[in-house]
Design a protein around this motif. Sequence first.
Motif, PDB file in Angstrom:
ATOM      1  N   ASP A  29       1.154  -1.409   0.081  1.00 62.37           N
ATOM      2  CA  ASP A  29       0.054  -0.143  -0.006  1.00 62.37           C
ATOM      3  C   ASP A  29       0.886   1.066  -0.497  1.00 62.37           C
ATOM      4  O   ASP A  29       1.830   1.111   0.832  1.00 62.37           O
ATOM      5  N   ILE A  30       0.319   2.382  -0.458  1.00 63.40           N
ATOM      6  CA  ILE A  30       1.071   3.303  -0.753  1.00 63.40           C
ATOM      7  C   ILE A  30       0.511   4.440   0.360  1.00 63.40           C
ATOM      8  O   ILE A  30      -0.999   4.452   0.440  1.00 63.40           O
ATOM      9  N   LEU A  31       1.536   5.120   0.817  1.00 63.59           N
ATOM     10  CA  LEU A  31       0.944   6.287   2.318  1.00 63.59           C
ATOM     11  C   LEU A  31       0.999   7.600   1.572  1.00 63.59           C
ATOM     12  O   LEU A  31       2.536   8.086   0.786  1.00 63.59           O
ATOM     13  N   PHE A  32      -0.009   8.624   1.805  1.00 64.42           N
ATOM     14  CA  PHE A  32       0.355   9.879   1.584  1.00 64.42           C
ATOM     15  C   PHE A  32       0.100  10.244   2.905  1.00 64.42           C
ATOM     16  O   PHE A  32      -1.401  10.459   3.701  1.00 64.42           O
ATOM     17  N   LEU A  33       1.069  10.829   3.761  1.00 67.15           N
ATOM     18  CA  LEU A  33       1.116  11.386   5.288  1.00 67.15           C
ATOM     19  C   LEU A  33       1.031  12.932   5.268  1.00 67.15           C
ATOM     20  O   LEU A  33       1.716  13.527   4.623  1.00 67.15           O
ATOM     21  N   LYS A  34       0.109  13.370   6.033  1.00 65.41           N
ATOM     22  CA  LYS A  34       0.067  14.557   6.521  1.00 65.41           C
ATOM     23  C   LYS A  34       0.283  14.669   7.932  1.00 65.41           C
ATOM     24  O   LYS A  34      -1.510  14.749   8.694  1.00 65.41           O
ATOM     25  N   ASP A  35       0.734  15.888   8.474  1.00 66.59           N
ATOM     26  CA  ASP A  35       1.078  16.090   9.985  1.00 66.59           C
ATOM     27  C   ASP A  35       1.245  17.955   9.982  1.00 66.59           C
ATOM     28  O   ASP A  35       2.233  17.888   9.493  1.00 66.59           O
ATOM     29  N   GLY A  36      -0.167  18.847  10.240  1.00 69.60           N
ATOM     30  CA  GLY A  36       0.437  19.957  10.253  1.00 69.60           C
ATOM     31  C   GLY A  36       0.798  20.321   8.770  1.00 69.60           C
ATOM     32  O   GLY A  36       0.183  20.701   7.652  1.00 69.60           O
ATOM     33  N   ASP A  37       2.553  21.215   8.577  1.00 66.15           N
ATOM     34  CA  ASP A  37       2.449  21.258   7.373  1.00 66.15           C
ATOM     35  C   ASP A  37       2.917  20.528   6.816  1.00 66.15           C
ATOM     36  O   ASP A  37       3.919  20.889   5.333  1.00 66.15           O
ATOM     37  N   VAL A  38       3.873  19.268   7.292  1.00 61.07           N
ATOM     38  CA  VAL A  38       4.808  18.432   6.876  1.00 61.07           C
ATOM     39  C   VAL A  38       3.791  17.503   6.314  1.00 61.07           C
ATOM     40  O   VAL A  38       3.470  16.005   6.830  1.00 61.07           O
TER      41      VAL A  38
END
Length: 147
Positions: A29-38
């Motif tokens: 599986d491919i992950l697209f992660l976002k935490d705040g501005d990162v």
Amino acid sequence: MAEMKAKHAFGSLANVDQAITDGKIDAYDILFLKDGDVARVGWIDKNGQKVIVEDKNQIVHVQELPIENGDTNVVYIFENQGYIWNSEQNKCIPLVPKDMSDNVTELGTKVTTLEKSIKDKVDGSTVDQKITDALASYEASYEVVEF
């Protein structure tokens, strides 16, 4: 046999491990992660382990060089000099040794001096004319005989 498809998964890095445990995401599986501005990307490898691509600066200006656990993939700029971490020596080493840096400065000075000294010298067309004149003078001083 069940059909295996890679999923595109969106979420937070903090929730990836729980998503694996819950079976929401799994191998490939491919992950697209976002935490705040990162923002980060990653995937789950064939063994079910997460692999996260970390975005980082490859060139970093620092107030002091690291004295332990430097990053071998980063160039540290300290006092206008570049350094890299040498894991075998466990220290930062200069990209250009000090004595070589002095040699480069000296070479630059010599090049500048040379440029200035040839600036007012004769131009190319004058040189070409002098060569033509010299060849004409030389040709007049001998005789060619064919037999």
